[in-house]
Design an enzyme around this catalytic site. Sequence first.
Site: not given
Ligand code: NAD
Ligand code: DAU
Length: 353
Positions: A132-134, A158, A161-162, A187, A197-198, A213, A222, A291
């Site tokens: 992730t970019d985070e 989070y 840990s990544k 994102n 997620k948002l 919210p 983002r 944040h």
């Molecule tokens: P998600 O939370 O939707 O899905 C995570 C999946 O991992 C789920 O199916 C869950 O059951 C599985 N999982 C969790 N713990 C596990 C374990 N111990 N063993 C096996 N499976 C397990 O996540 P996502 O949003 O699809 O993200 C997928 C990957 O992409 C992650 O590594 C995340 O860090 C990365 N990522 C996500 C975003 C985003 O915007 N969602 C952006 C950048 C990177």
């Molecule tokens: O940037 C990549 C990351 O994007 C991934 O690595 C993460 O797995 C993924 O969850 C996401 O993280 P963010 O924290 O950016 O996503 P989230 O959807 O939780 O929130 C997006 C933005 O919106 C963030 O600035 C927080 C804000 N937010 C989020 C929620 C859930 C709100 O203002 N209100 C909300 O209720």
Amino acid sequence: MSMVLVTGGAGFIGANFVHYLRRERPEWTVINLDLLTYAGNPENLAALEGDPGHILTPGDIADRDLVASLFSRHPITKVVHFAAETHVDRSIMDPGVFVRTNVLGTYTLLEAARHAWQGVQGEEPRFLHISTDEVYGSLGPQDPPFTEKTPYAPNSPYAASKAGADFLVRSYFHTYQFPTLITNCSNNYGPFQFPEKLIPFVISQALEGKPVPIYGAGTNIRDWIFVEDHCRAVLLVLEKGRPGETYNLGGRQEKPNLELVRLLLRLLMEMRPDLGNLEELITFVPDRPGHDWRYALSIDKIEGELGWRPQVDLEEGLKRTLSWYLSHPEWLERVRSGAYRDYLQQQYGAAVV
Ligand code: NAD
Ligand code: DAU
């Protein structure tokens, strides 16, 4: 004929990637290892039922014996590692499971693959770790976007840990010449995203006429990428990326949260005028602790080396996402379970549930 181990393939991006892979590389077999946590949903894979090229294996990436047995039973030559705990707010509530899955789980997979691939002949193996970019921390308004050379500065449990997982992956390349690749993406949004997620949360709340919210003043920025663009990049890096390298992936579409939410609600009102004035649902709530203010990524490296760039612009991607949620009300209904409502209650309080 390749055999690929996809971890976390029942989650949001993983499921989109498995569908994409079955379409683009039908000759490959996918072993999908997923613990099916609250975020993992076999319904995301329902369209693949009876497909002999997809084997869903419920299980934990941190279970050493299980992971080792997958490598000994199947001639796996590629790993695409999505599995993770992924929600920042949950990592603030309970960091332990993030360390276990994201750090120990990644270590367990790396070890199993390293031992299994020692001295293998034939197809060159590859281990692609999805990050992730985070991990890069937070940008100010005038800062240039993160590049692959930006030092890591994770701010949430989070992100930390990544980052820990990324460092382990990096060390395996340098120490063991183990064939790693890392992608750091911004994102994502699109079908199958769990409504914590948002974007899917806003859609889910708006469809129920409940408050939407916004943390703080909604000025945090983002960079948004449609999940299909991400999937395309992942397959490209898996096949053509240079081992040991990291590639940033982003949508080149930065938006402050409030602007994004207003755009999303406007598009939803156009599709469902019967829902009334959804802007009235916007509710400002206390900010997320620590944040990050802004994320933005330079994607010059992957564009220059592999010719990838995002193809779906934000408005089109949001429309496609809305259409998916509007045509899958039963999916949304089932994921909004009791446990989901408990989570909302704990995170936002009674007013939002
Ligand atoms: P998600 O939370 O939707 O899905 C995570 C999946 O991992 C789920 O199916 C869950 O059951 C599985 N999982 C969790 N713990 C596990 C374990 N111990 N063993 C096996 N499976 C397990 O996540 P996502 O949003 O699809 O993200 C997928 C990957 O992409 C992650 O590594 C995340 O860090 C990365 N990522 C996500 C975003 C985003 O915007 N969602 C952006 C950048 C990177
Ligand atoms: O940037 C990549 C990351 O994007 C991934 O690595 C993460 O797995 C993924 O969850 C996401 O993280 P963010 O924290 O950016 O996503 P989230 O959807 O939780 O929130 C997006 C933005 O919106 C963030 O600035 C927080 C804000 N937010 C989020 C929620 C859930 C709100 O203002 N209100 C909300 O209720």
